[in-house]
Design a protein around this motif. Structure first.
Motif, PDB file in Angstrom:
ATOM      1  N   SER A 193       0.821  -1.209   0.000  1.00 15.90           N
ATOM      2  CA  SER A 193       0.000   0.000   0.000  1.00 15.90           C
ATOM      3  C   SER A 193       0.854   1.256   0.000  1.00 15.90           C
ATOM      4  CB  SER A 193      -0.904   0.005   1.238  1.00 15.90           C
ATOM      5  OG  SER A 193      -0.123   0.192   2.410  1.00 15.90           O
ATOM      6  N   ALA A 194       0.261   2.358  -0.449  1.00 15.01           N
ATOM      7  CA  ALA A 194       0.946   3.643  -0.419  1.00 15.01           C
ATOM      8  C   ALA A 194       1.208   4.081   1.016  1.00 15.01           C
ATOM      9  CB  ALA A 194       0.100   4.694  -1.139  1.00 15.01           C
ATOM     10  N   GLU A 195       0.285   3.771   1.906  1.00 15.83           N
ATOM     11  CA  GLU A 195       0.421   4.184   3.295  1.00 15.83           C
ATOM     12  C   GLU A 195       1.686   3.633   3.949  1.00 15.83           C
ATOM     13  OE1 GLU A 195      -2.043   3.906   7.535  1.00 15.83           O
ATOM     14  OE2 GLU A 195      -2.871   3.018   5.701  1.00 15.83           O
ATOM     15  N   HIS A 196       2.053   2.423   3.575  1.00 10.16           N
ATOM     16  CA  HIS A 196       3.186   1.770   4.227  1.00 10.16           C
ATOM     17  C   HIS A 196       4.438   1.713   3.352  1.00 10.16           C
ATOM     18  CE1 HIS A 196      -0.353   0.044   6.436  1.00 10.16           C
ATOM     19  NE2 HIS A 196       0.398   0.490   7.440  1.00 10.16           N
ATOM     20  N   LEU A 197       4.411   2.394   2.221  1.00 11.01           N
ATOM     21  CA  LEU A 197       5.562   2.381   1.317  1.00 11.01           C
ATOM     22  C   LEU A 197       6.717   3.180   1.923  1.00 11.01           C
ATOM     23  CD1 LEU A 197       6.770   1.733  -1.499  1.00 11.01           C
ATOM     24  CD2 LEU A 197       5.697   3.844  -2.315  1.00 11.01           C
ATOM     25  N   GLN A 198       7.868   2.548   2.036  1.00 13.35           N
ATOM     26  CA  GLN A 198       9.052   3.202   2.581  1.00 13.35           C
ATOM     27  C   GLN A 198       9.746   4.042   1.508  1.00 13.35           C
ATOM     28  OE1 GLN A 198      10.018   2.944   5.970  1.00 13.35           O
ATOM     29  NE2 GLN A 198       7.949   2.062   6.025  1.00 13.35           N
ATOM     30  N   GLN A 254      -6.390  -6.935   0.975  1.00 15.35           N
ATOM     31  CA  GLN A 254      -5.298  -7.888   0.795  1.00 15.35           C
ATOM     32  C   GLN A 254      -4.829  -7.962  -0.657  1.00 15.35           C
ATOM     33  OE1 GLN A 254      -6.652 -11.601   2.479  1.00 15.35           O
ATOM     34  NE2 GLN A 254      -6.096 -10.974   4.555  1.00 15.35           N
ATOM     35  N   GLU A 255      -5.703  -7.614  -1.603  1.00 17.36           N
ATOM     36  CA  GLU A 255      -5.276  -7.581  -2.997  1.00 17.36           C
ATOM     37  C   GLU A 255      -4.140  -6.581  -3.186  1.00 17.36           C
ATOM     38  OE1 GLU A 255      -9.308  -8.882  -5.454  1.00 17.36           O
ATOM     39  OE2 GLU A 255      -8.611  -6.811  -5.516  1.00 17.36           O
ATOM     40  N   GLN A 256      -4.248  -5.422  -2.528  1.00 20.19           N
ATOM     41  CA  GLN A 256      -3.198  -4.411  -2.656  1.00 20.19           C
ATOM     42  C   GLN A 256      -1.895  -4.878  -2.008  1.00 20.19           C
ATOM     43  OE1 GLN A 256      -3.346  -1.116  -4.281  1.00 20.19           O
ATOM     44  NE2 GLN A 256      -1.239  -1.827  -4.149  1.00 20.19           N
ATOM     45  N   ASP A 257      -2.001  -5.606  -0.915  1.00 20.00           N
ATOM     46  CA  ASP A 257      -0.807  -6.094  -0.230  1.00 20.00           C
ATOM     47  C   ASP A 257       0.007  -7.023  -1.112  1.00 20.00           C
ATOM     48  OD1 ASP A 257      -1.515  -4.668   2.009  1.00 20.00           O
ATOM     49  OD2 ASP A 257      -2.525  -6.368   2.971  1.00 20.00           O
ATOM     50  N   GLN A 258      -0.660  -7.728  -2.032  1.00 20.52           N
ATOM     51  CA  GLN A 258      -0.002  -8.741  -2.856  1.00 20.52           C
ATOM     52  C   GLN A 258       0.302  -8.277  -4.274  1.00 20.52           C
ATOM     53  OE1 GLN A 258      -3.280 -11.696  -1.713  1.00 20.52           O
ATOM     54  NE2 GLN A 258      -1.507 -13.032  -1.932  1.00 20.52           N
ATOM     55  N   ALA A 259      -0.082  -7.069  -4.620  1.00 19.55           N
ATOM     56  CA  ALA A 259       0.031  -6.631  -6.013  1.00 19.55           C
ATOM     57  C   ALA A 259       0.891  -5.366  -6.127  1.00 19.55           C
ATOM     58  CB  ALA A 259      -1.355  -6.381  -6.594  1.00 19.55           C
ATOM     59  N   SER A 260       1.234  -5.015  -7.361  1.00 20.98           N
ATOM     60  CA  SER A 260       2.122  -3.885  -7.624  1.00 20.98           C
ATOM     61  C   SER A 260       1.565  -2.588  -7.041  1.00 20.98           C
ATOM     62  CB  SER A 260       2.326  -3.729  -9.128  1.00 20.98           C
ATOM     63  OG  SER A 260       2.951  -4.875  -9.658  1.00 20.98           O
ATOM     64  N   ASN A 261       2.479  -1.761  -6.541  1.00 18.52           N
ATOM     65  CA  ASN A 261       2.065  -0.571  -5.807  1.00 18.52           C
ATOM     66  C   ASN A 261       2.256   0.704  -6.616  1.00 18.52           C
ATOM     67  OD1 ASN A 261       4.802   0.004  -5.713  1.00 18.52           O
ATOM     68  ND2 ASN A 261       5.058  -0.613  -3.582  1.00 18.52           N
TER      69      ASN A 261
END
Length: 255
Positions: free
Chosen positions: A96-101, A156-163
């Motif tokens: 997710s964008a929220e957790h992207l470092q 969960q789809e976002q967690d497993q797919a391209s960001n």
């Protein structure tokens, strides 16, 4: 006339970045089968030998300008020319964008976008001088459609797919392709991109089945199908096509 014959690219020299991966290997083999001498460059050695005698492997880090310039200069010195560049090298970034470092954002942009540009930049003077060139960049449907996941239905789809970092990097490749196509048109150099949808590979092993079921043709793509699109754009008969981003996505996105 069969445009894909074993002599179509005879006397042409190609550099394929990311040549040790699934798509890069398929592209290298497709070009070699049509007569090209291919340098398949990658940051790591291929796990097994390349399948065609017209292909040779070379180590290359596309985030290092000097490494790219040395690779291109070596090819031109050995063969006297460099006719085709296919930029396959890249990385996937998920979540997710929220957790992207920030470090992950930088890594993705540096490899997928900046690295692709540096490779293009390195071959421009050689292709201009010889009055011929084919550059084919690897974009992605993710650079067009805002991402495959549906987080409003299933986070969960976002967690497993391209960001978002991956999507931005590939959207940048698409617009870079358009810019370079215009800059190089008068030099006999075409610049195009191929934008694959989900392709079955080691990088997509965790692709959610719920998203795979949304692909209209009912399956993920193959590396060979992406390679066929690259070969079409690299062919001599495609000289009037430049600035195009060709979708290879099973109908998941149409524009």
């Amino acid at each position: 006339m069969n445009m894909y014959n074993s002599e179509m690219l005879t006397n042409r020299v190609a550099l394929v970045t990311g040549g040790a991966g699934g798509i890069g290997r398929a592209v290298s083999e497709a070009l070699a089968r049509c007569g090209a001498r291919v340098v398949a460059a990658d940051i790591s050695e291929p796990e097994d030998s390349l399948a065609h005698p017209g292909i040779e492997s070379r180590l290359l880090d596309i985030t290092v300008r000097g490494d790219i310039q040395d690779c291109v200069a070596e090819i031109v010195r050995r063969f006297g020319q460099l006719d085709i560049l296919v930029n396959v090298a890249g990385v996937v970034s998920t979540g997710s964008a929220e957790h992207l470092q920030e470090a992950e954002w930088d890594r993705t942009i540096d490899i997928n976008l900046k690295g692709t540009f540096l490779c293009c930049q390195a071959v421009i003077p050689h292709m201009r001088r010889q009055g011929f060139g084919r550059i084919v960049n690897l974009g992605s449907v993710i650079g067009k459609n805002g991402g495959n996941p549906r987080p409003w239905l299933n986070p969960q789809e976002q967690d497993q797919a391209s960001n978002v970092a991956y999507g931005v990097s590939k959207a940048g490749v698409h617009i870079m392709t358009s810019f370079l196509a215009k800059e190089l048109a008068s030099s006999g150099v075409t610049v195009n991109a191929v934008a694959p949808g989900p392709v079955a590979s080691a990088m997509t092993q965790n692709f959610p089945s719920s998203l795979r079921d949304l692909i209209p043709v009912g399956r993920m793509g193959t590396a060979a199908e992406v390679a066929a699109a690259v070969l079409f754009l690299a062919a001599p008969q495609s000289s009037f096509i430049s600035g195009e981003t060709l979708d290879v996505n099973g109908g998941i996105w149409c524009d």
